[in-house]
Design a protein around this motif. Sequence first.
Motif, mmCIF file in Angstrom:
data_model
loop_
_atom_site.group_PDB
_atom_site.id
_atom_site.type_symbol
_atom_site.label_atom_id
_atom_site.label_comp_id
_atom_site.label_asym_id
_atom_site.label_seq_id
_atom_site.Cartn_x
_atom_site.Cartn_y
_atom_site.Cartn_z
ATOM 1 N N SER A 114 0.761 -1.263 -0.080
ATOM 2 C CA SER A 114 0.009 0.205 0.092
ATOM 3 C C SER A 114 0.973 1.252 -0.056
ATOM 4 O O SER A 114 1.849 1.352 0.814
ATOM 5 N N PRO A 115 0.443 2.213 -0.873
ATOM 6 C CA PRO A 115 1.213 3.591 -0.851
ATOM 7 C C PRO A 115 1.428 4.271 0.540
ATOM 8 O O PRO A 115 2.283 5.225 0.765
ATOM 9 N N ASP A 116 0.530 4.064 1.526
ATOM 10 C CA ASP A 116 0.556 4.721 2.683
ATOM 11 C C ASP A 116 1.522 3.920 3.583
ATOM 12 O O ASP A 116 1.798 4.215 4.926
ATOM 13 N N LYS A 117 1.984 2.927 3.346
ATOM 14 C CA LYS A 117 2.927 2.164 3.917
ATOM 15 C C LYS A 117 4.438 2.217 3.392
ATOM 16 O O LYS A 117 4.586 3.160 2.596
ATOM 17 N N VAL A 118 5.288 1.751 4.062
ATOM 18 C CA VAL A 118 6.611 1.536 3.318
ATOM 19 C C VAL A 118 6.713 1.081 2.001
ATOM 20 O O VAL A 118 6.057 -0.029 1.672
ATOM 21 N N ASP A 119 6.973 1.858 1.020
ATOM 22 C CA ASP A 119 6.990 1.354 -0.528
ATOM 23 C C ASP A 119 7.893 0.157 -0.827
ATOM 24 O O ASP A 119 9.268 0.621 -1.041
ATOM 25 N N ILE A 120 7.190 -0.815 -0.751
ATOM 26 C CA ILE A 120 8.119 -2.214 -1.253
ATOM 27 C C ILE A 120 7.464 -2.841 -2.470
ATOM 28 O O ILE A 120 6.128 -3.014 -2.309
ATOM 29 N N SER A 121 8.301 -3.082 -3.631
ATOM 30 C CA SER A 121 7.598 -3.681 -4.359
ATOM 31 C C SER A 121 8.672 -4.505 -5.060
ATOM 32 O O SER A 121 9.840 -4.570 -4.895
ATOM 33 N N TYR A 152 14.389 -11.467 -14.465
ATOM 34 C CA TYR A 152 14.705 -10.316 -13.809
ATOM 35 C C TYR A 152 13.853 -10.245 -12.859
ATOM 36 O O TYR A 152 12.890 -10.577 -12.598
ATOM 37 N N ILE A 153 14.347 -9.461 -11.681
ATOM 38 C CA ILE A 153 13.705 -9.197 -10.497
ATOM 39 C C ILE A 153 13.906 -7.643 -10.230
ATOM 40 O O ILE A 153 15.280 -7.426 -9.968
ATOM 41 N N ARG A 154 13.042 -6.842 -9.938
ATOM 42 C CA ARG A 154 13.110 -5.458 -9.737
ATOM 43 C C ARG A 154 12.284 -4.797 -8.854
ATOM 44 O O ARG A 154 10.980 -5.359 -8.904
ATOM 45 N N GLY A 155 12.486 -3.461 -8.418
ATOM 46 C CA GLY A 155 11.433 -2.940 -7.241
ATOM 47 C C GLY A 155 11.957 -1.620 -6.636
ATOM 48 O O GLY A 155 13.175 -1.243 -6.803
ATOM 49 N N ASN A 156 11.225 -1.618 -5.645
ATOM 50 C CA ASN A 156 11.847 -0.539 -4.608
ATOM 51 C C ASN A 156 11.796 -0.965 -3.253
ATOM 52 O O ASN A 156 11.185 -2.190 -2.940
ATOM 53 N N LEU A 157 12.694 -0.520 -2.545
ATOM 54 C CA LEU A 157 12.948 -0.872 -0.854
ATOM 55 C C LEU A 157 12.661 0.799 -0.360
ATOM 56 O O LEU A 157 13.624 1.048 0.205
ATOM 57 N N GLY A 158 11.400 0.897 -0.037
ATOM 58 C CA GLY A 158 11.284 2.185 0.262
ATOM 59 C C GLY A 158 11.205 3.212 -0.805
ATOM 60 O O GLY A 158 11.156 3.169 -1.867
ATOM 61 N N SER A 159 11.088 4.469 -0.116
ATOM 62 C CA SER A 159 10.886 5.559 -1.100
ATOM 63 C C SER A 159 12.309 6.003 -1.631
ATOM 64 O O SER A 159 12.220 6.882 -2.620
#
Length: 643
Positions: A114-121, A152-159
Amino acid sequence: MKTKKCVVRLLFIQILLFAAIGRVFSQTYISVPIQDEVYLILNNAQMRGLCPSLPAYRPYTEKQVETAIDTLLSLDDGKVSPKEKAVLEAEKKRLFYRKTGFDFHRAAYYIHTSPDKVDISADIGGRFGAFFSDGLYNTGNSFGMDLVPAVYIRGNLGSHVSYNADVFGDVSMAPLTYLGSTVVTSLRGGTSTATVGTDIWAHEAETNPRPATVNVFDNRAFLPFSYTKIWDGSIYMLSNMTASGLSGWPDGVGFGFGMNAEINASFLNDRIFFRFGRVYREWGGMDDSASLILNSRARPFLSLDGIITIFPWLRFSFITGVLEMPNAIYISGENPYVEAARYQNVFSSDMIELDFKYFDMSLGTSAIWPKRFELGYLFPLFNKVFYQNNIGDYDNINLFLNMRGKWPGVGSVWFSFYLDEINGFSKEGGIRSGLEAFTWDRAMFAFQVGAKAVVPWIPFTNVSLRYTKIEPYCYTHQMLKNTPWFPSTYISESYTNNGTSLGYYLPPNSDELRISFDTRPTPYVNANVTYQFIRHGADYGSRQVDGSSLYSELSPDHRGNMRSYFLQDGAYQWFTMLSGAVSWRLMQFNVPVTLNAGAGLVYSWFTDSDGNLGEKGSYSVINTEEYPQRFGMVLSAGVKIFY
């Protein structure tokens, strides 16, 4: 315990809600590959003054590219046509939108908190690419290919932090035609100890004698000077899938593999950006693949790099990374592990950018230095030239300068200069003055002049013209012994990585006139036409010109009196090439496939001078068994799936 269960349930419900919503926006700090066609659009938009100027530090992040596209889409004064906005919408959808859960059209599974939590994707997916090329010449044909599956694997670890890991295989074939051999130390001085059949490095003869030749090959399956291997390290020949089948080049069908990865972070509203990874880069380039310092055609290497935006018009960028060995067994016949010991280098560079509306400028230094814990090169704010003067002349230090004038809406003109070494001012018994110093072999430099203009009647269309000159021995360096931490090993400090130049894609003692026309007429079609006129000193045979190979070494013997006479001091190969390529994305039919096709006409011939090697004479066209004329066509086709 109940609290933990509630959190898990809430997270699961949020994921389901996002899956029901469908596509979501994914803004990350991972790199947009520098070969991506979106860079054509960004170059065009910057020349037209439609978006803020982007750094001479590439690749850009997804956030940088998405912000630029949104800026263009927000313009409502007619500066961006409806056709161009359709192109931009298609690019935004292709690059940045993710469907939560499994998406067949991307062959990927995407999960996002959820965007209102820590941005993890996490975005986990795969793709496949195939490229085929056939060179049809009067001397015969040569077929090459690359089949590249990847995951591949990619994404965010926080903002502030993003990650990307890309693993690929490569079924490859690129047959080589043996041309001859090159002597890698100069014979012009008259007293050099390097002779064919003795030693490859003149100053090493008494301690480690070995063959004095480096083999020279021609890759005729692809357009001249265009092919860069995809696989990393070595390749396994399919005819012998054992350890003994490990090879340095796929003359037949071979299987290779590789990996690119990065962890990137951005802080202070994106004013400070760090990248720790292995990706392709373009550093200080005034046009696509035009950089003399770190070119997009150079092989990637693992590095820590970053950029600090002090003011919108003032940026500082830096890079330090470990270079990779060339697998030279197919070149020199030497044990690849012996060769690997000679290529244990680190690359460091820093660059300052001044960027104004009508003018921009970038300048900096770079260094090739043997692996050791050297704080001065690691510290980005300390100039490499000053630091080497403090610790001793062990390393390969370079300077570069780019200057560009801009006319928003029309185009730009530029000048680039790369200085490898400029000891041409000194000679035995005196000092040279003026421009004379730039005509001697110890003046090892490259320069480029160019212009690029907008074609206003076709969406995102540019035409560019540039001339590039690479002087003899530029990007080369003597192999040194007794460097810090390497007292008994000879280290090659040439400006190369994995056997290819870090700088421009032409070898030393070359020049090129290049005219390019690039266009994006529809959201799904990209096309280009390129003309190239190239001249290069022969790096093999009886009339080879010293300093024409990346393996060249400038002999210490009488090098102060060795002068360069371009085209007039031996055999030179001339190329004239006209090529075109087109790609068509089938996204308009909701099919995740891109088709590519290309064709090129090639004619090459040699000239030779009527004097002794290294001496000035008049030249004329020749056609011999050693240096023949060649003409033909190169046809290519490719497909990308889930790109």
